[in-house]
Scaffold this active site. Structure first.
Site, mmCIF file in Angstrom:
data_model
loop_
_atom_site.group_PDB
_atom_site.id
_atom_site.type_symbol
_atom_site.label_atom_id
_atom_site.label_comp_id
_atom_site.label_asym_id
_atom_site.label_seq_id
_atom_site.Cartn_x
_atom_site.Cartn_y
_atom_site.Cartn_z
ATOM 1 N N LYS A 18 -9.387 8.441 3.378
ATOM 2 C CA LYS A 18 -9.677 6.638 3.350
ATOM 3 C C LYS A 18 -11.224 6.932 3.536
ATOM 4 C CE LYS A 18 -5.654 4.525 2.898
ATOM 5 N NZ LYS A 18 -4.557 4.796 3.731
ATOM 6 N N GLU A 45 -0.080 4.713 14.203
ATOM 7 C CA GLU A 45 -0.216 5.811 13.230
ATOM 8 C C GLU A 45 -0.233 7.143 14.200
ATOM 9 O OE1 GLU A 45 -0.648 8.114 9.267
ATOM 10 O OE2 GLU A 45 -1.867 6.632 9.875
ATOM 11 N N CYS A 94 1.003 -1.249 -0.349
ATOM 12 C CA CYS A 94 -0.183 -0.341 0.044
ATOM 13 C C CYS A 94 0.570 1.163 0.329
ATOM 14 C CB CYS A 94 -0.802 0.323 0.789
ATOM 15 S SG CYS A 94 -2.220 -1.514 0.904
ATOM 16 N N HIS A 111 -2.126 7.808 7.340
ATOM 17 C CA HIS A 111 -2.079 6.959 6.250
ATOM 18 C C HIS A 111 -4.644 5.889 6.635
ATOM 19 C CE1 HIS A 111 -2.074 2.165 4.094
ATOM 20 N NE2 HIS A 111 -2.051 1.911 5.491
ATOM 21 N N PHE A 164 1.523 -3.806 3.833
ATOM 22 C CA PHE A 164 1.522 -5.032 4.246
ATOM 23 C C PHE A 164 3.640 -4.854 4.104
ATOM 24 C CE2 PHE A 164 -1.907 -6.431 4.117
ATOM 25 C CZ PHE A 164 -3.002 -6.716 5.037
ATOM 26 N N HIS A 219 -9.949 2.518 0.699
ATOM 27 C CA HIS A 219 -8.165 2.050 0.680
ATOM 28 C C HIS A 219 -7.720 1.545 -1.166
ATOM 29 C CE1 HIS A 219 -4.443 1.357 1.545
ATOM 30 N NE2 HIS A 219 -4.212 0.726 2.740
#
Length: 417
Positions: free
Chosen positions: A337, A316, A165, A305, A403, A342
């Site tokens: 998002k 985060e 991502c 994110h 990831f 996403h």
């Protein structure tokens, strides 16, 4: 060596809340949700029955029908968004050196629909390996920038970054470096993804990564909310034209902003989970600030994110508090998002665009769908909840993580002559 200055001169977007740049921005400031029941296949047996699909889109309005058959959707999306950005920038082969124009693109997965279709067709047959001759060229993740370069005649560096991502944010950092080191005048960068497929949804469901709020898809992506239960898968593309400052000035280009810096890091912790204290995220933001020659108190806005996962959102925000200290409460933080879902490898690109447009327009898009306060989140942070907020922005930061522990951060600043 004197590093070159890098600016953004073109933008293009194809998203679940708008099929071009203006529609995308309108959707963001109005808090529009792109989530709805999936239309691409029968979801009866699937745990999650919704996603953020592209809507009211006919690819043949943009690309010749014959060519469309040779393109996976992720490459179609890349072409449409990059066409808009290139036109917006006013780039032509007459005003650039084609050998110094690159295409650096991000895709976390690539042609998943093509791969799924070909394998399922083979499995349904008699075992004879009959595959479409375009199977491999449609599927491979590097093919999107290949098509962009062939379509436009660009002969500079051409490749795809794959870091889950974080892919398109990684691409932007690479593009920034190629230009400031003097190896390119212009780079078309960004990312695209089209993973709303049986395999994509099924795979993420098996990891328990997706929201299953099937009774209310439009409110399912709810970053920072105590009731969040996973991310909502989206699709689309974002494109940015990055250009050397003097080159842009010489051709009289419109300039959106300057790219101030970029940072990369790794969590070195877990395949899919963030470090609970956000150690890798702390490192990537510090690296970005250091690269930009800026202090934490210079930052006005952070597009996080913020995927709407229980672990990721908290980690985060802890990292932001650690890096920015008392100044963290003076930063407008958001997660777009909540509206787009996403977009995996395309997330960094469309969120960088959101950060740039927020700076240009003096408006922070909201984090929608927030109803329940999470006691694990510092209440002094301004998460721009549910309603857009006006604010002058001189410096904006965009965070993207993937990831495998991949972290990328890009910083944009208002242009100063």
């Amino acid at each position: 060596m004197q590093l070159k200055r890098v600016v953004v001169t073109g933008l293009g977007a194809l998203t679940p809340i708008g099929n071009n740049l203006q529609e995308y921005w309108d959707g963001l400031v109005n808090g529009k949700s792109g989530a709805a029941p999936i239309t691409y296949y029968d979801t009866e047996k699937h745990k999650t029955k919704f996603a953020c699909e592209i809507k009211n889109f006919n690819v043949e309005d943009f690309i010749d029908r014959k060519e469309v058959r040779r393109l996976d959707k992720f490459a179609q999306y890349a072409i449409v968004a990059s066409d808009e950005a290139i036109k917006d920038a006013g780039i032509t082969l007459e005003n650039v050196n084609k050998y110094r124009v690159g295409v650096i693109w991000g895709a976390g997965i690539g042609g998943l629909q093509t791969f799924q279709d070909e394998v399922m067709n083979y499995a349904a047959g008699d075992g004879t390996p009959r595959f479409n001759p375009f199977f491999i060229p449609k599927m491979i993740a590097d093919i999107a920038p290949g098509h962009i370069s062939m379509r436009n005649g660009y002969m500079g560096p051409n490749y795809t970054t794959v870091s889950a991502c974080a892919s398109s944010a990684n691409a932007l950092v690479d593009a920034f470096n190629y230009i400031r080191l003097g190896m390119c005048d212009v780079v078309v960068s960004g990312g695209s993804e089209a993973a709303v497929t049986i395999a994509g949804m099924g795979g993420f469901n098996s990891m328990q990564a997706l929201s299953t709020r099937n009774d209310s898809p439009e409110s399912a992506s709810r970053p920072f909310d105590a009731t969040r239960d996973g991310f909502v898968l989206g699709e689309g593309a974002g494109a940015l034209v990055l250009e050397e400052y003097e080159h842009a000035k010489a051709r009289g280009a419109k300039i959106y902003c300057e790219v101030g810096g970029g940072g990369l890091s790794s969590d070195a912790y877990h395949l899919t989970a963030p470090h609970p204290e956000g150690i890798g995220v702390i490192a990537v933001m510090e690296n970005c600030l250091r690269d930009a020659g800026m202090k934490p108190e210079d930052v006005d806005h952070i597009n996080t994110h913020g995927t709407s996962t229980p672990l990721g959102d908290v980690a985060e925000l802890k990292a932001i508090s650690a890096v920015f200290g008392e100044h963290a409460k003076d930063i407008n933080i958001n997660s777009t998002k909540s509206m787009t879902g996403h977009l995996l490898g395309a997330a960094g690109a469309i969120e960088a665009i959101a950060s740039i447009l927020a700076m240009q327009n003096g408006i922070i898009p909201p984090t929608i769908n927030h109803t329940v306060v999470d006691e694990n989140i510092d209440p002094s942070l301004n998460l721009t909840l549910n309603k857009a907020q006006k604010r002058e922005i001189k410096v904006a930061m965009s965070n993207t993580f993937g990831f495998g522990g991949h972290n990328a951060c890009v910083l944009f600043k208002k242009i100063e002559d």
